[in-house]
Enzyme design. Structure first.
Site, PDB file in Angstrom:
ATOM      1  N   LYS A 129      -5.168   3.430  -2.858  1.00  0.00           N
ATOM      2  CA  LYS A 129      -4.434   2.643  -1.868  1.00  0.00           C
ATOM      3  C   LYS A 129      -5.234   2.469  -0.573  1.00  0.00           C
ATOM      4  CE  LYS A 129      -0.576   1.634  -4.006  1.00  0.00           C
ATOM      5  NZ  LYS A 129      -0.184   0.223  -4.243  1.00  0.00           N
TER       6      LYS A 129
ATOM      7  N   SER B 104       0.857  -1.179   0.000  1.00  0.00           N
ATOM      8  CA  SER B 104       0.000   0.000   0.000  1.00  0.00           C
ATOM      9  C   SER B 104       0.898   1.235   0.000  1.00  0.00           C
ATOM     10  CB  SER B 104      -0.937  -0.035   1.198  1.00  0.00           C
ATOM     11  OG  SER B 104      -1.784   1.093   1.215  1.00  0.00           O
TER      12      SER B 104
END
Length: 250
Positions: A144, A126
């Site tokens: 994300k 992420s």
């Protein structure tokens, strides 16, 4: 030897992750959208495979051909810094199709095998930007944050099957292509209102004087998640990411 499948290995964190696991004796399936065999050292423990995570047929084919894997690392993704007002709809769609839906596609294709064996590790790359709002990356950050939400629920859903799930959150990484790609994209904009902000953010992306994330920070975080059952669900990668995580949790 255990086997790891890593997406997005043509450069950056994916490439360095593939190298690290090769160096430490693992079998590695390195996927990339456009094959570049020169990016990785020749090894009988390495398979380089063409994969487009936005293409369902490509995802299905690669997962089937890979066979049983012990660890899946969803790294494929990209960022396009841009003021939200000026971001083209096709760019916004592409961010989510690659960063979010591409990760989801790999998870869904791989989970039947993991569940059947009652073991496996899924590691989703992420971003520490999900911990702190910043200008010009709102849509990248949103893609994300969606990965974070998927991963959080997924960890609870598959825990009963012996499958571990982790998030790795890299910080600002001047050594990767992200900053250079941002400069190419943003320098093409000549907007009187957003111009000063763009120049300030570009300078910050390239600044190496403060805490930053090095590729080795990310690869070591991935290694820990892959090999240590006691590793935390979230792993900050880089001094800046660790500081942001501490700030967010405090």
């Amino acid at each position: 030897m255990p086997t790891i499948l890593v997406t997005g290995c043509s450069s950056g964190f994916g490439l360095d992750t593939a190298r690290l696991f090769l160096d430490r004796g693992w079998d590695v399936i390195a996927t990339m959208r456009t094959i570049d065999a020169a990016a990785l050292p020749a090894s009988d423990r390495l398979r380089i495979v063409e994969l487009d995570v936005t293409d369902p047929a490509s995802v299905t084919r690669v997962v089937a051909q890979a066979g049983p894997v012990d660890v899946l690392v969803n790294n494929a993704g990209f960022g396009v810094p841009s003021p939200i007002e000026l971001t083209e709809p096709e760019t916004a769609r592409s961010l989510f199709e690659t960063n979010t839906l591409g990760t989801l596609a790999m998870i869904q294709a791989s989970l039947p095998g993991f569940r059947e064996r009652r073991e496996g590790v899924i590691i989703n790359i992420s971003s520490s930007t999900t911990l702190k709002p910043l200008p010009l990356i709102g849509l990248y950050r949103a893609s994300k944050m969606a990965v974070n939400a998927i991963t959080e629920s997924l960890a609870q859903e598959v825990h009963p099957f012996g499958i571990r799930v982790h998030l790795v959150l890299p910080g600002r990484a001047p050594e990767t292509r992200f900053g250079a790609n941002a400069m190419v994209h943003l320098r093409g904009r000549n907007d009187a209102d957003y111009g000063p902000m763009i120049e300030r953010i570009l300078a910050g992306m390239q600044d190496r004087s403060g805490p930053v994330t090095h590729p080795s920070d990310v690869t070591e975080a991935v290694w820990r998640a892959a090999t240590d059952p006691a590793s935390p669900f979230r792993l900050a990668a880089g001094a800046d990411a660790e500081a942001w995580m501490a700030e967010a949790s405090g």
